[in-house]
Scaffold this active site. Structure first.
Site, PDB file in Angstrom:
ATOM      1  N   ASP A  55      -3.291 -47.095   8.578  1.00 18.46           N
ATOM      2  CA  ASP A  55      -3.436 -46.974   7.121  1.00 18.46           C
ATOM      3  C   ASP A  55      -2.719 -48.108   6.378  1.00 18.46           C
ATOM      4  O   ASP A  55      -1.877 -47.863   5.518  1.00 18.46           O
ATOM      5  CB  ASP A  55      -2.894 -45.619   6.640  1.00 18.46           C
ATOM      6  CG  ASP A  55      -3.485 -44.447   7.389  1.00 18.46           C
ATOM      7  OD1 ASP A  55      -4.616 -44.581   7.880  1.00 18.46           O
ATOM      8  OD2 ASP A  55      -2.822 -43.405   7.496  1.00 18.46           O
ATOM      9  N   GLU A 238     -12.978 -40.314   3.370  1.00 11.73           N
ATOM     10  CA  GLU A 238     -11.543 -40.393   3.062  1.00 11.73           C
ATOM     11  C   GLU A 238     -11.133 -41.841   2.841  1.00 11.73           C
ATOM     12  O   GLU A 238     -11.934 -42.768   2.983  1.00 11.73           O
ATOM     13  CB  GLU A 238     -10.713 -39.761   4.176  1.00 11.73           C
ATOM     14  CG  GLU A 238     -10.816 -40.459   5.524  1.00 11.73           C
ATOM     15  CD  GLU A 238     -10.050 -39.735   6.624  1.00 11.73           C
ATOM     16  OE1 GLU A 238      -9.663 -38.560   6.426  1.00 11.73           O
ATOM     17  OE2 GLU A 238      -9.835 -40.355   7.688  1.00 11.73           O
ATOM     18  N   HIS A 302      -9.725 -47.159   7.191  1.00 11.59           N
ATOM     19  CA  HIS A 302      -8.616 -47.039   6.227  1.00 11.59           C
ATOM     20  C   HIS A 302      -8.022 -48.403   5.890  1.00 11.59           C
ATOM     21  O   HIS A 302      -6.981 -48.824   6.387  1.00 11.59           O
ATOM     22  CB  HIS A 302      -7.525 -46.110   6.743  1.00 11.59           C
ATOM     23  CG  HIS A 302      -6.738 -45.532   5.608  1.00 11.59           C
ATOM     24  ND1 HIS A 302      -6.645 -44.189   5.369  1.00 11.59           N
ATOM     25  CD2 HIS A 302      -6.049 -46.132   4.609  1.00 11.59           C
ATOM     26  CE1 HIS A 302      -5.914 -43.978   4.276  1.00 11.59           C
ATOM     27  NE2 HIS A 302      -5.549 -45.149   3.804  1.00 11.59           N
ATOM     28  N   ARG A 330      -2.868 -46.552  17.043  1.00  8.61           N
ATOM     29  CA  ARG A 330      -3.613 -47.583  16.328  1.00  8.61           C
ATOM     30  C   ARG A 330      -2.726 -48.786  16.010  1.00  8.61           C
ATOM     31  O   ARG A 330      -1.501 -48.700  16.047  1.00  8.61           O
ATOM     32  CB  ARG A 330      -4.197 -46.992  15.037  1.00  8.61           C
ATOM     33  CG  ARG A 330      -5.188 -45.874  15.293  1.00  8.61           C
ATOM     34  CD  ARG A 330      -5.525 -45.086  14.055  1.00  8.61           C
ATOM     35  NE  ARG A 330      -4.403 -44.279  13.604  1.00  8.61           N
ATOM     36  CZ  ARG A 330      -4.485 -43.355  12.650  1.00  8.61           C
ATOM     37  NH1 ARG A 330      -5.647 -43.131  12.040  1.00  8.61           N
ATOM     38  NH2 ARG A 330      -3.438 -42.657  12.291  1.00  8.61           N
TER      39      ARG A 330
END
Length: 364
Positions: A55, A238, A302, A330
Site C-alpha cells: 500500500d 478498494e 494499491h 509484498r
C-alpha cells in the site's frame, strides 16, 4: 596452410561472438532486487523492488518526497529527495491499547491540506481476522511537521445517515482530494455491516467540510460488476486514488483479491471535472483492467502517484506479491507512466524485478 587460416578465422569468429554476447549480458543482466548500489553510470539506474511493504503512499512537496506506511501497530513517515530511495522510516503514531483504532492499522496516507499535515488510515477494534470492524480515521500534526506529533481527530463518518454518527459503515482505504475547490473523501466500504469479512466491497464518495469532517451522506460510485473484477473468492473495489489531466479526473482503484496474484487496477473516469462527482452515472468504468500482473510480476495493486523531481514525468508506485502463494507478502515497486493525447493515463505492463530502469528525471 589453408586449414590453419580457416582455424584462425573460426577462432576469431567464436571470440567475437562471445564478446558480443558478453556485452549483451552486461547491458540487461538483472541487478540484485532493490540494491541500487549495483546500478550502472553513477546512480542513473535503479531496479525494482525499491522497498519492502505494501500500500505505498508517496507525496511530493517542494523537492522532498514523503512516504507513509504502517507497521508494528503504528504509522511511520519517511522523507527523501530521491524517489527511488524513500528514506528512514520514522514512527510518528502508535495505536492506543483499546478503542475503535487499537488494531489492524492499514494503508495510511499523508496529506498536506489547508496548511496542515494529516494522516488518513484504517483500523479496527479487535486484532486479526475476521476483519469486520475496520473503519477510517484521521490524525492531525500539531507542529506543522509531517513527523508530528499527531493528534487523533477520531473516526470519520462513512454511512448513510449523517444525523446518527453511530450508524457508520465498514470503511477502508480512505483518501481525500479536491475537485473544483470542494474537498471530497473516497473509500472502499460495505453496503451494510456484516459478521463476515467475505463481504462485497464498493467505492463510496462523500463531501468534506474540513480535512477531519465528512459533511454528507455517502454515495456509491462503483461496484465490482465486470468480469475482470469478479470470479474469485471475493468481489471487491478498494484503494481508490485520484489522478487529474486535461480537465478529466480519474479514480484508479484495486480489484480482485489483494491476497491473490490476480489483484489488479481498474479506472473510473469523470470526463469533465466540472461534472458532479457525487452522481454515480458521471463516472465511467474502464472496459478492462488498466494495470495487471504478468507471469513475472504478480498481484499488482494499491497504488499512489507522483512526479519526477523536475516535474516532467509521472510515476506510479504500487505493490506486488512476492510469490503466487495466497497471502500478503509484498514489496513496493515503481515505474514511469505516460498519457494519451486526449489525457488518459497509460500504465503499460509491470516491469520485472532486477531490470535496470532510468531514475526519475532530475534525480541527483
Amino acid at each position: 596452410m589453408v586449414h590453419r587460416i580457416d582455424r584462425k578465422i573460426i577462432a576469431l569468429l567464436l571470440l567475437s561472438q562471445l564478446w558480443f554476447l558478453g556485452c549483451q549480458t552486461s547491458t540487461v543482466a538483472p541487478v540484485a532486487a532493490g540494491k541500487n548500489s549495483g546500478k550502472a553510470d553513477a546512480g542513473q539506474y535503479f531496479t525494482n523492488p525499491i522497498a519492502e511493504g505494501a500500500d505505498p503512499w508517496v507525496l511530493k512537496k517542494g523537492e522532498v518526497y514523503y512516504s507513509c506506511g504502517s507497521g508494528s501497530g503504528g504509522i511511520y513517515v519517511s522523507q527523501s529527495t530521491k524517489l527511488t530511495q524513500l528514506g528512514e522510516r520514522v514512527p510518528v503514531w502508535q495505536a492506543p491499547d483499546s478503542g475503535w483504532n487499537a488494531h489492524n492499522i492499514w494503508a495510511p496516507e499523508l496529506h498536506y491540506l489547508q496548511g496542515k499535515w494529516y494522516i488518513y488510515y484504517t483500523a479496527g477494534r479487535t486484532p486479526g481476522g475476521p476483519f469486520i470492524h475496520q473503519r477510517s480515521g484521521v490524525l492531525e500534526s500539531s507542529s506543522g511537521s509531517p513527523f508530528g506529533p499527531y493528534v487523533d481527530k477520531g473516526m470519520l463518518y462513512t454511512g448513510d445517515d449523517l444525523q446518527h454518527p453511530e450508524s457508520g459503515k465498514w470503511a477502508i482505504d480512505l483518501t481525500p482530494f479536491y475537485l473544483n475547490g470542494q474537498l471530497y473523501a473516497a473509500w472502499s466500504g460495505w453496503e451494510e455491516n456484516a459478521t463476515t469479512d467475505k463481504t462485497k466491497q464498493h467505492l463510496y464518495l462523500a463531501k468534506m467540510s474540513n480535512p477531519y469532517t465528512i459533511s454528507s451522506n455517502r454515495v456509491k460510485i462503483s461496484s465490482p460488476t465486470q468480469p475482470w473484477e469478479t470470479g474469485g473468492e471475493l468481489d471487491l473495489n478498494e484503494g481508490p486514488e485520484l489522478l487529474k489531466k486535461k480537465g478529466k479526473a480519474f479514480l484508479i482503484y484495486s480489484t480482485r483479491e489483494s491476497w491473490l496474484k490476480e489483484y489488479r487496477l481498474g479506472q473510473l473516469t469523470l470526463a469533465d471535472t466540472l461534472q458532479d462527482p457525487m452522481k454515480a452515472d458521471n463516472w465511467v468504468k474502464s472496459s478492462g483492467p488498466v494495470f495487471e500482473g504478468t507471469e513475472e510480476v504478480l498481484g499488482v495493486g494499491h497504488c499512489s502517484f507522483t512526479t519526477s523531481p523536475d516535474n516532467t514525468e509521472d510515476w506510479i508506485l504500487y505493490h506486488a506479491k512476492k510469490s503466487a502463494t495466497p497471502g500478503w507478502s509484498r514489496d513496493i515497486r515503481m515505474q514511469k507512466f505516460t498519457w494519451t493525447q486526449d489525457g488518459y493515463p497509460v500504465f503499460g505492463k509491470p516491469i520485472p524485478a532486477g531490470v535496470p530502469l532510468p531514475v526519475p528525471s532530475g534525480q541527483k
